[in-house]
Design a protein around this motif. Structure first.
Motif, PDB file in Angstrom:
ATOM      1  N   SER A  59       0.831  -1.203   0.000  1.00 14.26           N
ATOM      2  CA  SER A  59       0.000   0.000   0.000  1.00 14.26           C
ATOM      3  C   SER A  59       0.869   1.259   0.000  1.00 14.26           C
ATOM      4  O   SER A  59       0.590   2.227  -0.716  1.00 14.26           O
ATOM      5  CB  SER A  59      -0.921  -0.047   1.222  1.00 14.26           C
ATOM      6  N   LEU A  60       1.921   1.251   0.787  1.00 10.90           N
ATOM      7  CA  LEU A  60       2.788   2.434   0.862  1.00 10.90           C
ATOM      8  C   LEU A  60       3.543   2.627  -0.459  1.00 10.90           C
ATOM      9  O   LEU A  60       3.736   3.746  -0.925  1.00 10.90           O
ATOM     10  CB  LEU A  60       3.771   2.298   2.036  1.00 10.90           C
ATOM     11  N   ARG A  61       3.925   1.522  -1.056  1.00  3.79           N
ATOM     12  CA  ARG A  61       4.615   1.615  -2.354  1.00  3.79           C
ATOM     13  C   ARG A  61       3.680   2.248  -3.396  1.00  3.79           C
ATOM     14  O   ARG A  61       4.056   3.180  -4.108  1.00  3.79           O
ATOM     15  CB  ARG A  61       5.034   0.221  -2.816  1.00  3.79           C
ATOM     16  N   THR A  62       2.435   1.754  -3.447  1.00  6.04           N
ATOM     17  CA  THR A  62       1.455   2.278  -4.406  1.00  6.04           C
ATOM     18  C   THR A  62       1.222   3.759  -4.164  1.00  6.04           C
ATOM     19  O   THR A  62       1.183   4.567  -5.086  1.00  6.04           O
ATOM     20  CB  THR A  62       0.116   1.504  -4.247  1.00  6.04           C
ATOM     21  N   ASP A  63       1.064   4.112  -2.904  1.00  9.20           N
ATOM     22  CA  ASP A  63       0.836   5.508  -2.521  1.00  9.20           C
ATOM     23  C   ASP A  63       1.999   6.394  -2.969  1.00  9.20           C
ATOM     24  O   ASP A  63       1.811   7.500  -3.471  1.00  9.20           O
ATOM     25  CB  ASP A  63       0.744   5.572  -0.990  1.00  9.20           C
ATOM     26  N   THR A  64       3.214   5.893  -2.762  1.00 10.08           N
ATOM     27  CA  THR A  64       4.409   6.666  -3.114  1.00 10.08           C
ATOM     28  C   THR A  64       4.462   6.904  -4.618  1.00 10.08           C
ATOM     29  O   THR A  64       4.693   8.032  -5.073  1.00 10.08           O
ATOM     30  CB  THR A  64       5.686   5.917  -2.673  1.00 10.08           C
ATOM     31  N   LEU A  65       4.213   5.834  -5.384  1.00  7.39           N
ATOM     32  CA  LEU A  65       4.291   5.977  -6.840  1.00  7.39           C
ATOM     33  C   LEU A  65       3.190   6.897  -7.354  1.00  7.39           C
ATOM     34  O   LEU A  65       3.360   7.618  -8.335  1.00  7.39           O
ATOM     35  CB  LEU A  65       4.210   4.596  -7.516  1.00  7.39           C
ATOM     36  N   ALA A  66       2.049   6.919  -6.651  1.00 13.83           N
ATOM     37  CA  ALA A  66       0.927   7.754  -7.098  1.00 13.83           C
ATOM     38  C   ALA A  66       1.154   9.233  -6.794  1.00 13.83           C
ATOM     39  O   ALA A  66       0.671  10.091  -7.521  1.00 13.83           O
ATOM     40  CB  ALA A  66      -0.367   7.275  -6.445  1.00 13.83           C
ATOM     41  N   HIS A  67       1.862   9.529  -5.732  1.00 16.54           N
ATOM     42  CA  HIS A  67       1.916  10.937  -5.287  1.00 16.54           C
ATOM     43  C   HIS A  67       3.254  11.624  -5.494  1.00 16.54           C
ATOM     44  O   HIS A  67       3.353  12.833  -5.300  1.00 16.54           O
ATOM     45  CB  HIS A  67       1.524  11.032  -3.815  1.00 16.54           C
ATOM     46  N   PHE A  68       4.279  10.876  -5.866  1.00 16.07           N
ATOM     47  CA  PHE A  68       5.595  11.494  -6.035  1.00 16.07           C
ATOM     48  C   PHE A  68       6.079  11.259  -7.466  1.00 16.07           C
ATOM     49  O   PHE A  68       5.540  10.404  -8.172  1.00 16.07           O
ATOM     50  CB  PHE A  68       6.602  10.914  -5.029  1.00 16.07           C
ATOM     51  N   HIS A  69       7.048  12.025  -7.861  1.00 13.39           N
ATOM     52  CA  HIS A  69       7.585  11.868  -9.214  1.00 13.39           C
ATOM     53  C   HIS A  69       8.779  10.920  -9.132  1.00 13.39           C
ATOM     54  O   HIS A  69       9.916  11.346  -8.970  1.00 13.39           O
ATOM     55  CB  HIS A  69       7.986  13.226  -9.771  1.00 13.39           C
ATOM     56  N   ILE A  70       8.481   9.643  -9.234  1.00 14.25           N
ATOM     57  CA  ILE A  70       9.498   8.620  -8.991  1.00 14.25           C
ATOM     58  C   ILE A  70       9.880   7.922 -10.293  1.00 14.25           C
ATOM     59  O   ILE A  70       9.010   7.490 -11.051  1.00 14.25           O
ATOM     60  CB  ILE A  70       8.972   7.559  -7.974  1.00 14.25           C
TER      61      ILE A  70
END
Ligand code: GMT
Length: 378
Positions: free
Chosen positions: A154-165
């Motif tokens: 869940s945290l990985r998905t959240d990170t990819l959705a909200h940051f420019h990674i």
């Protein structure tokens, strides 16, 4: 390998994970240097391969706030230079990952290689990190780290959705020492806090808003109307005074105990019947996992990574974060049915066994190996 671990020292999941990981790595022969603003709560220094370096702050009247980022960076540079550290593992992106990268830049100019692994823990992404002022800094820290891990899918998905990674993030779930966290003889003090016929409900957190301790208390008040019960609240933090007031207003203060920060949480948990964690957001929920390992089912919200830990209808129940009635009903269903409770207790322990320290630790070792390769340090 010589590793520096940067973490928050206080009671809180990310500091606990960093400390347990560092101590586990030292047991496997690695040399581990903890770098923090004070000694991490669970850190046992009686090991020749464990070292602790305190970040010392320079206070100067011109500064409204002393710059911790710079003090930490300076300490990391010093520790790497003199201890031969190969890799810094930053737990919680803000500002630890940024400090590690800055230290890496400084050291590179001196010809000293350093790899940086960043572990995202939760609010560094889901709350604080999303702040528009921090977002570019967190994105930069993630993109420039030699390895990035997140504690849940869940945290990985959240990170990819909200940051420019622009790089992969590996999920390495949190873990625990199953020998320490198991059904033990409950501590006598905890036992004495409840009447013979009372069920014991437990919540452990750092009492920040996101943990919804007020909701824990309101759910407990509903349960207590139907079932004799007491509520044990472990931990401390900014919401505690408001929670104490709420207990008085609801007229339930006599059955709610604020136990403050406690070391031997496994002994308290072993006296529990149900663990409550109705967080607004929770990237993993380490405290819930610790409860489950002690054979205590969990009533939680289904936010963030909690469904990856607590299995609905098997190890506890999951409801929407605001569904107070639903949570109280689910709790009463379980507390009123001994047979079901026994099934849930066993299932909770079995589920916790999937997060065994000894299985997770090699995943970090492999992440370090890859990071060293990427950074050209090995
Ligand atoms: O992100 C935070 O709130 C801080 C952090 C902490 O130090 O307690 O908690 C997070 O990291 C823990 C360890 O990985 C997770 O178990 C917690 O779920 C997570 N907290 C939140 O997401 C609110």
């Amino acid at each position: 390998m010589k590793i520096a671990v940067v973490c928050y020292p206080t009671y809180g999941g990310s500091g606990v994970v960093a400390t347990e990981l560092g101590m586990g790595l030292a047991q496997k022969g690695h040399e581990v240097h903890f770098v923090s603003s004070s000694q991490p709560a669970r850190l046992d220094l009686l090991n020749e391969r464990i070292h602790y370096h305190e970040v010392t702050m320079l206070h100067y009247p011109v500064f409204d706030h002393s710059p911790y980022l710079l003090a930490l960076t300076g300490k990391l540079v010093d520790v790497v230079r003199h201890e031969g550290i190969e890799l810094v593992h930053a737990h919680y992106a803000i500002p630890h990952a940024t400090a590690a990268l800055l230290a890496r830049d400084i050291l590179r100019r001196e010809g000293i290689p350093l790899a940086v692994v960043t572990t995202l823990h939760g609010t560094d992404v889901t709350l604080v990190g999303k702040d528009p002022g921090y977002e570019p800094v967190v994105s930069h820290a993630i993109n420039l780290s030699d390895g990035v891990t997140a504690v849940s899918e869940s945290l990985r998905t959240d990170t990819l959705a909200h940051f420019h990674i622009d790089k992969p993030i590996q999920v390495i779930p949190n873990f625990l020492d199953l020998d320490r966290f198991r059904q033990r003889n409950p501590c006598r003090f905890t036992m004495a806090l409840a009447g013979d016929n009372q069920k014991r409900l437990i919540h452990i957190s750092n009492f920040r808003k996101v943990k919804r301790v007020d909701l824990v208390i309101r759910i407990f008040a509903l349960i207590r109307e139907q079932i004799p019960a007491c509520l044990l609240l472990v931990g401390d933090g900014p919401e505690r005074p408001r929670c104490e007031q709420l207990c008085r207003e609801l007229g339930i203060a006599m059955d709610v105990r604020f136990l403050g920060k406690q070391e031997a949480v496994e002994e308290i948990l072993s006296a529990g019947d149900l663990f409550l964690l109705p967080s607004e957001t929770e990237s993993f929920g380490l405290a819930a996992l610790e409860a489950m390992a002690c054979g205590v089912p969990v009533l939680s919200s289904r936010s963030g990574g909690l469904p990856e830990v607590n299995v609905d209808g098997v190890t506890g129940f999951l409801t929407d974060a605001d569904d107070m009635q639903g949570m109280a009903q689910a709790a009463m269903r379980l507390l009123g049915d001994d047979e079901l409770m026994q099934q849930f207790r066993l299932a909770a322990r079995r589920q916790a066994e999937r997060f065994d320290l000894h299985q997770i630790l090699p995943l970090y070792e492999e992440a370090y190996r890859l990071a060293l390769q990427r950074s050209g340090g090995s």
